[in-house]
Design a protein around this motif. Sequence first.
Motif, PDB file in Angstrom:
ATOM      1  N   GLN A   1       0.801  -1.220   0.000  1.00  0.00           N
ATOM      2  CA  GLN A   1       0.000   0.000   0.000  1.00  0.00           C
ATOM      3  C   GLN A   1       0.827   1.259   0.000  1.00  0.00           C
ATOM      4  N   VAL A   2       2.013   1.147   0.598  1.00  0.00           N
ATOM      5  CA  VAL A   2       2.905   2.293   0.648  1.00  0.00           C
ATOM      6  C   VAL A   2       3.283   2.766  -0.761  1.00  0.00           C
TER       7      VAL A   2
ATOM      8  N   LEU B   1       9.334  16.892   2.651  1.00  0.00           N
ATOM      9  CA  LEU B   1       8.618  18.032   3.229  1.00  0.00           C
ATOM     10  C   LEU B   1       9.557  19.144   3.660  1.00  0.00           C
TER      11      LEU B   1
ATOM     12  N   GLU C   1       0.873   8.535  -5.355  1.00  0.00           N
ATOM     13  CA  GLU C   1      -0.119   9.606  -5.261  1.00  0.00           C
ATOM     14  C   GLU C   1       0.515  10.916  -4.831  1.00  0.00           C
ATOM     15  N   LEU C   2       1.403  10.833  -3.842  1.00  0.00           N
ATOM     16  CA  LEU C   2       2.071  12.048  -3.360  1.00  0.00           C
ATOM     17  C   LEU C   2       2.894  12.682  -4.481  1.00  0.00           C
TER      18      LEU C   2
ATOM     19  N   ALA D   1       8.860   4.841   3.784  1.00  0.00           N
ATOM     20  CA  ALA D   1       7.906   5.847   3.324  1.00  0.00           C
ATOM     21  C   ALA D   1       7.961   7.072   4.216  1.00  0.00           C
ATOM     22  N   ALA D   2       7.905   6.839   5.539  1.00  0.00           N
ATOM     23  CA  ALA D   2       7.896   7.964   6.472  1.00  0.00           C
ATOM     24  C   ALA D   2       9.158   8.798   6.307  1.00  0.00           C
TER      25      ALA D   2
ATOM     26  N   ILE E   1       9.024  10.848   3.131  1.00  0.00           N
ATOM     27  CA  ILE E   1       8.056  11.954   3.194  1.00  0.00           C
ATOM     28  C   ILE E   1       8.634  13.101   4.015  1.00  0.00           C
ATOM     29  N   VAL E   2       9.264  12.754   5.133  1.00  0.00           N
ATOM     30  CA  VAL E   2       9.881  13.795   5.974  1.00  0.00           C
ATOM     31  C   VAL E   2      10.901  14.573   5.159  1.00  0.00           C
TER      32      VAL E   2
ATOM     33  N   GLN F   1       0.916  14.546  -6.847  1.00  0.00           N
ATOM     34  CA  GLN F   1       0.438  15.820  -6.279  1.00  0.00           C
ATOM     35  C   GLN F   1       1.590  16.804  -6.109  1.00  0.00           C
ATOM     36  N   GLY F   2       2.754  16.439  -6.632  1.00  0.00           N
ATOM     37  CA  GLY F   2       3.853  17.391  -6.649  1.00  0.00           C
ATOM     38  C   GLY F   2       4.831  17.288  -5.492  1.00  0.00           C
ATOM     39  N   LEU F   3       4.713  16.235  -4.687  1.00  0.00           N
ATOM     40  CA  LEU F   3       5.657  16.087  -3.588  1.00  0.00           C
ATOM     41  C   LEU F   3       6.779  15.158  -4.048  1.00  0.00           C
TER      42      LEU F   3
ATOM     43  N   TYR G   1       1.478   2.805  -3.407  1.00  0.00           N
ATOM     44  CA  TYR G   1       0.402   3.655  -3.938  1.00  0.00           C
ATOM     45  C   TYR G   1       0.458   5.042  -3.320  1.00  0.00           C
ATOM     46  N   LEU G   2       0.726   5.063  -2.027  1.00  0.00           N
ATOM     47  CA  LEU G   2       0.817   6.337  -1.313  1.00  0.00           C
ATOM     48  C   LEU G   2       1.891   7.202  -1.954  1.00  0.00           C
TER      49      LEU G   2
END
Lengths: 284, 281
Positions: free
Chosen positions: B247-248, B280, B254-255, B272-273, B276-277, B258-260, B250-251
């Motif tokens: 599932q990660v 950001l 998607e991110l 993943a975490a 993402i950190v 959305q431009g991340l 897909y996450l």
Amino acid sequence: MSIIKAKQLVHEFIRRDEEGNVESITTALDHVDLKVKQGQFIAILGHNGSGKSTLAKHINALLAPSEGSLWVDGMDVSEEENVLSVRQSAGMVFQNPDNQIIASVVEEDVGFGPENIGVPTDEIWERVNYSLKSVGMTKYRNHSPNKLSGGQKQRVAIAGVVAMEPKCIVFDEPTAMLDPNGRKEVIATAHELNRKKGVTILLITHYMEEVVDADYVYVMEKGNIIMEGTPREIFSRVAELKQHRLDVPQATLVAEELRKKGVRIPAGILTREELVEAILKVKK
Amino acid sequence: MSIILDKINYCYSPDTAYQIQALKDINLTIDDGEFIGIIGHTGSGKSTLIQHLNGLLKATSGHIYVNGQDIYDEDYDMRDLRNHVGMVFQYPDHQLFETTNFEDVCFGPKNQGLDRQTVELRAYEALRSVKFPEDLYYQPPFDLSGGQKRRVAIAGVLAMKPQVLILDEPTAGLDPAGRDEILDLIANMHKELGITVILVSHSMEDVAKYVDRIIVMNQGSVMYDGVPKEVFHHYQELEEVGLAAPQVTYLMHELRSQGLEVDLDATTVEEAAESIVKALK
């Protein structure tokens, strides 16, 4: 009115030696109170041996309470004369589809139940038709069940239960043996039955993702209900769930991990969509 | 112990109306000490494939070489192969039958013709390596929880000291903690005993977390074969054949859309975490 109501329900498995003396007593259900309203979608979580399946078997009158009482659709399951009508009100779908399919053609398998209770032939066909339609298996009606995939077989098993026109269906780990696609099919079918036909659903599962869309969740341990609430309430208690050998959906896990790293994500994230939204908000 | 599959074909009920080609031209090399995950939808040929590895099924055509020897040679000792390739079937806990857990684990080595002392030593060793609680050694297997039963079943295969351990969905039906415990155990055995482990699984998350190499089966052929990140790159193709990515994955996609600027290769929660950190910041 509640379709299922348990009051101080107790079930003890008693083991006896050869002389008939009691060797050990295992309390599988320990004074369970539970109320399920008609039309709800309920999920039951709990580790192996927590009493989930024992509870499920009571709802179908496969087991009788040792103490306390359980009513299904207003009928006391302890009363011998209620057993057959209880089983018609509450259908059951088990883990292994191969154990539930008996006929050599899909439509015959679905018609087996109604035929057994003496439904007139015309009506049997009617029931077979709409049951297969409701699980999306009409196309396969003349196929042999053993050529179907796991998810398809499980849907045939569900159609067989639907054909009995139950008010409530208990799913006991229906996806444990299926591949990802099969899992999706079966859970979608359960939701569809709930939404379109108003069938009350009790879903027992070890897959946390399958619980996200339920109306209400019960968590069992040692034969007791130890947590209850909406999925959002339950899954915001990550540490507590892990303590009870359970888990949370992956999106919730990622959210939790991000919070630990100091990213300001709100609690109670359940789905990927919510997580994406929350992360994008932080970015702004 | 290296295993080479050379153009393996397998047909169920050949020359009848029900003929099904379950394996088509499979070529694979499995090296010593690998940790492999096999994924595929139901009916894709996973189980048929693994049953070839210890000679339970004989290929309709093709060759299998174990340590350079053709196992279909007339003078090849199949017993020897089965002593070295251990197989844990689905729901192995349904196959426990002895009066005590300890005796159940003894059954395998006993059949290998070892003397009683060696048999018992092996059983102790195996039960210890699956971290089975000592006070339950001499209890009947029927009162155990699902997770504990499965440990006994795995110990029963381990006691035969296989060099290759094949597990067909070892965590089906276990609760999340039980799932993690069994998989951690398997990963540990792979590391400490240095054995080759082949894991058949329906859980993409588990496969992503544990194995070094993934083999994707589809309609009797190998569709992908590579490290998890590589394989899960093809998540859309995997979906088309009834599978999915963790599932990660897909996450992350998607991110990104959305431009991340996240790492699309992340397959586990931790990766993943972290990514993402980073994105950001």
